[in-house]
Design a protein around this motif. Structure first.
Motif, PDB file in Angstrom:
ATOM      1  N   GLN A 211       0.825  -1.205   0.000  1.00 57.30           N
ATOM      2  CA  GLN A 211       0.000   0.000   0.000  1.00 57.30           C
ATOM      3  C   GLN A 211       0.862   1.259   0.000  1.00 57.30           C
ATOM      4  OE1 GLN A 211      -2.782  -0.721   3.376  1.00 57.30           O
ATOM      5  NE2 GLN A 211      -4.359  -0.065   1.952  1.00 57.30           N
ATOM      6  N   THR A 212       1.937   1.223   0.781  1.00 54.39           N
ATOM      7  CA  THR A 212       2.852   2.373   0.844  1.00 54.39           C
ATOM      8  C   THR A 212       3.476   2.632  -0.522  1.00 54.39           C
ATOM      9  OG1 THR A 212       3.352   1.891   3.158  1.00 54.39           O
ATOM     10  CG2 THR A 212       4.901   3.304   1.975  1.00 54.39           C
ATOM     11  N   ILE A 213       3.916   1.559  -1.183  1.00 53.25           N
ATOM     12  CA  ILE A 213       4.507   1.692  -2.525  1.00 53.25           C
ATOM     13  C   ILE A 213       3.473   2.265  -3.493  1.00 53.25           C
ATOM     14  CG2 ILE A 213       5.486   0.425  -4.473  1.00 53.25           C
ATOM     15  CD1 ILE A 213       6.532  -1.630  -2.401  1.00 53.25           C
ATOM     16  N   LEU A 214       2.246   1.757  -3.407  1.00 58.23           N
ATOM     17  CA  LEU A 214       1.180   2.219  -4.300  1.00 58.23           C
ATOM     18  C   LEU A 214       0.891   3.703  -4.113  1.00 58.23           C
ATOM     19  CD1 LEU A 214      -1.376  -0.742  -4.079  1.00 58.23           C
ATOM     20  CD2 LEU A 214      -0.144  -0.006  -6.107  1.00 58.23           C
ATOM     21  N   GLU A 215       0.841   4.125  -2.860  1.00 56.55           N
ATOM     22  CA  GLU A 215       0.509   5.519  -2.589  1.00 56.55           C
ATOM     23  C   GLU A 215       1.592   6.452  -3.120  1.00 56.55           C
ATOM     24  OE1 GLU A 215      -1.687   8.663  -1.726  1.00 56.55           O
ATOM     25  OE2 GLU A 215      -2.322   6.562  -1.696  1.00 56.55           O
ATOM     26  N   ARG A 216       2.843   6.069  -2.927  1.00 53.43           N
ATOM     27  CA  ARG A 216       3.938   6.893  -3.451  1.00 53.43           C
ATOM     28  C   ARG A 216       3.875   6.968  -4.971  1.00 53.43           C
ATOM     29  NH1 ARG A 216       9.085   4.113  -1.133  1.00 53.43           N
ATOM     30  NH2 ARG A 216      10.116   5.510  -2.601  1.00 53.43           N
ATOM     31  N   ALA A 217       3.606   5.821  -5.593  1.00 56.58           N
ATOM     32  CA  ALA A 217       3.517   5.792  -7.063  1.00 56.58           C
ATOM     33  C   ALA A 217       2.334   6.624  -7.543  1.00 56.58           C
ATOM     34  CB  ALA A 217       3.388   4.353  -7.547  1.00 56.58           C
ATOM     35  N   ARG A 218       1.210   6.510  -6.858  1.00 59.26           N
ATOM     36  CA  ARG A 218       0.015   7.260  -7.250  1.00 59.26           C
ATOM     37  C   ARG A 218       0.273   8.766  -7.206  1.00 59.26           C
ATOM     38  NH1 ARG A 218      -3.174   5.332  -3.763  1.00 59.26           N
ATOM     39  NH2 ARG A 218      -4.434   3.872  -4.964  1.00 59.26           N
ATOM     40  N   ARG A 219       0.918   9.215  -6.147  1.00 55.06           N
ATOM     41  CA  ARG A 219       1.175  10.652  -6.019  1.00 55.06           C
ATOM     42  C   ARG A 219       2.135  11.138  -7.104  1.00 55.06           C
ATOM     43  NH1 ARG A 219       1.587  12.286   0.377  1.00 55.06           N
ATOM     44  NH2 ARG A 219      -0.314  11.265   1.065  1.00 55.06           N
ATOM     45  N   GLN A 220       3.144  10.347  -7.362  1.00 55.69           N
ATOM     46  CA  GLN A 220       4.110  10.779  -8.371  1.00 55.69           C
ATOM     47  C   GLN A 220       3.497  10.780  -9.756  1.00 55.69           C
ATOM     48  OE1 GLN A 220       8.032  10.377  -7.678  1.00 55.69           O
ATOM     49  NE2 GLN A 220       8.710   9.870  -9.728  1.00 55.69           N
ATOM     50  N   MET A 221       2.645   9.794 -10.050  1.00 51.75           N
ATOM     51  CA  MET A 221       2.064   9.690 -11.385  1.00 51.75           C
ATOM     52  C   MET A 221       0.996  10.738 -11.645  1.00 51.75           C
ATOM     53  SD  MET A 221       1.515   5.678 -12.227  1.00 51.75           S
ATOM     54  CE  MET A 221       2.836   4.621 -12.759  1.00 51.75           C
TER      55      MET A 221
END
Length: 581
Positions: A249-259
């Motif tokens: 979930q942490t990885i997903l959230e970071r990716a979502r914000r960057q994308m």
């Protein structure tokens, strides 16, 4: 050269050794002078100790040391059956053996045991010739059992090169977590990140209870920066399995914000994703599309250039002839926007958008723009395409701008530019769009830099005497924006941080209506029109490269034909996707 004295001759009988071996095999077959029998169970093959000892270190140690077998009349070979024993002995006496699917593994095992390295490598070469996506992972396992490094390397090459096919195989689902991590994390894996994610999830679901504990470790092998945002949004971000893991979930959230954040990695609480380059299987290709060919009618041709081969290749033609359309690359697709068409003797300004997939070598109709326009500029940023200015259906100068959201597949109107201009140089850098120069409706150069702040949807303008470009492209090269010509030979590099210009090495000719793009931190300039020394205008097929490290220009040869007013783009893809007929 052989050392010879004038009164002697060194005679070499090149057939002697093969004749000798043939004679020895004849003696063996008639049991003449044989002094040992090699046995596989009850099967016995009479041989000569000296021939066997000469053929391999294994038999040399057996017969030339103080081992019991050195004096025995019969020697048992364990782990070898009678047909294999016959093949090995025949190989020793003739140097020949038939290798086929039904005997290669047994021969290879025997060659390894009895220390016949050339036979072992011949078996390895045979297996390498049989490699396919359906068996390469199994061959890797086999190579490890047999300690055959050449087979392992070749099988891995096939597995990496044919990843989409291998990803669907049963063998992939049988890999252990460590093997899969090593495979998916390999920089040479020749596949899109979407396929990497799908392969990972298929592996986990194959034995969910035992494998879900490896999910975070394996999910980190997916290079999320290079996943198509729409795929991330629809298939990854809300995946129930990933959501069940706090670490994922942490990885997903970071990716979502960057994308998806318009603020980029500078947004509050937005740490950038770990920096991983795209896989080495991806290459940059130069694409030319449309434009005026050989000063004739607007062309529908699309050309691809590989810097590795130096070759040009034709791709699927544009659906229709479009005059002064604009084009951008986004998510490894090409978007062709607007332009003017001629139908029934009438000129029509288009609001259509065509999308090209290099993987399929096909064009499709995309979501149309809100405003029909041509002679406009377009630029891609993150998940968006901005279409700016141009001329409208009534030949009016447009100062409007619209933005396409590739995730939601919608266009929306944005703030209008302060001054409507034609043919400016446009680039996107650090959350801003920069429009340099251009011309007004009376074709007078406009000495302005117009800057659009993407997240604020606001414009501001700066007057500058440095700008006088018309019909010139701009590119981002390193930390600077480079304005390439425009009725001039001059190359200007603009630093947005300091708001200062620096001059680069001039082009050979005064150019306009040319194309420019960046590949591998070098600038490539294609075609256009040039002003001769006596002020005549000539079409060009030039193809030049600028290296910012040395501040020098070199010719890359010629385009297939003279071309101007074309789109010149860089598209990153996997090479095998470009092999179209």
């Amino acid at each position: 050269m052989d050392d010879e004295s004038p009164d002697e001759l060194l005679f070499k009988d090149h057939n002697f050794s093969s004749d000798l071996l043939r004679q020895l095999n004849g003696l063996r077959q008639h049991r003449i002078l044989t002094d040992v029998s090699i046995c596989a169970g009850a099967w016995e093959v009479p041989c000569h100790r000296n021939v066997l000892a000469s053929s391999s270190p294994y038999f040399r140690a057996m017969f030339c040391s103080n081992f019991r077998e050195s004096s025995e009349a019969k020697v048992q070979l364990k782990g070898i059956d009678s047909p294999v024993l016959d093949w090995i002995v025949a190989y020793v006496y003739t140097g020949e053996v038939r290798i086929a699917a039904d005997n290669v593994l047994a021969l290879m095992e025997a060659a390894s045991l009895l220390q016949y390295p050339r036979l072992f490598e011949a078996c390895s070469s045979y297996l390498q010739s049989q490699l396919a996506p359906s068996n390469c992972l199994g061959m890797i396992r086999l190579s490890e059992i047999l300690s055959c490094q050449t087979l392992k390397e070749k099988a891995r090459e096939v597995a990496l090169a044919c990843f989409p096919e291998v990803a669907t195989s049963t063998d992939l689902k049988e890999l252990c977590a460590l093997e899969l991590r090593d495979y998916l994390g390999d920089d040479g894996l020749c596949g899109e990140e979407e396929k990497v994610f799908e392969a990972l999830m298929a592996w986990v679901k194959h034995d969910l209870q035992a494998r879900k504990r490896y999910m975070q470790e394996l999910f980190q092998q997916v290079r999320l920066q290079y996943v198509h945002p729409a795929f991330f949004h629809h298939f990854i971000a809300n995946d129930a399995l990933l959501q069940s893991s706090p670490a994922c979930q942490t990885i997903l959230e970071r990716a979502r914000r960057q994308m998806f954040s318009l603020y980029g990695s500078s947004a509050p609480d937005c740490k950038p994703l770990w920096h991983v380059p795209p896989r080495s299987s991806y290459q940059d290709f130069l694409i030319l599309l449309g434009g005026r060919k050989d000063n004739q009618q607007t062309t529908r041709e699309v050309l691809l250039y590989s810097s590795q081969t130096g070759q040009w290749q034709s791709l699927a033609k544009l659906p229709i002839r479009l005059y002064k359309a604009s084009a951008v690359t986004l998510h490894r697709s090409i978007y062709l926007l607007g332009g003017m068409t001629v139908s029934g003797g009438k000129s029509l300004v288009s609001h259509n958008v065509y999308v090209f997939s290099l993987k399929l070598n096909q064009w499709r109709l995309g979501e149309p723009m809100l405003v029909a326009r041509y002679s406009h500029r377009s630029i891609a940023h993150k998940n968006f395409i901005f279409s700016i200015g141009g001329l409208g259906e009534g030949q009016e100068l447009l100062s409007s701008m619209e933005r396409y959201d590739s995730i939601c597949n919608v266009w929306e109107s944005m703030a209008t530019m302060p001054v409507g201009v034609l043919h400016p140089a446009v680039a996107a850098k650090d959350q801003r769009l920069y429009l340099f120069g251009g011309e007004d409706i009376m074709q007078n150069p406009v000495r302005l830099i117009q800057v659009y702040h993407i997240s604020r949807n606001t414009w501001f303008k700066m007057e500058t005497r440095m700008i006088k470009n018309v019909c010139a492209p701009a590119v981002v090269l390193g930390q600077r924006i480079v304005i390439v010509g425009g009725y001039t030979r001059r190359i200007l590099a603009y630093d947005p941080q300091t708001n200062k210009f620096a001059k680069c090495a001039d082009m050979k000719d005064r150019k306009m209506h040319h194309g420019a793009t960046v590949m591998g931190n070098k600038l490539y300039v294609t075609g256009g029109r040039r002003l001769t020394t006596d002020c005549n205008i000539e079409d060009s097929a030039s193809f030049d490269c600028y290296d910012p490290e040395s501040d020098t220009w070199t010719s890359q040869g010629q385009l297939p034909h003279k071309l101007f007013d074309h789109a010149c783009l860089t598209l990153q893809c996997i090479p095998h996707m470009t092999t179209h007929s």
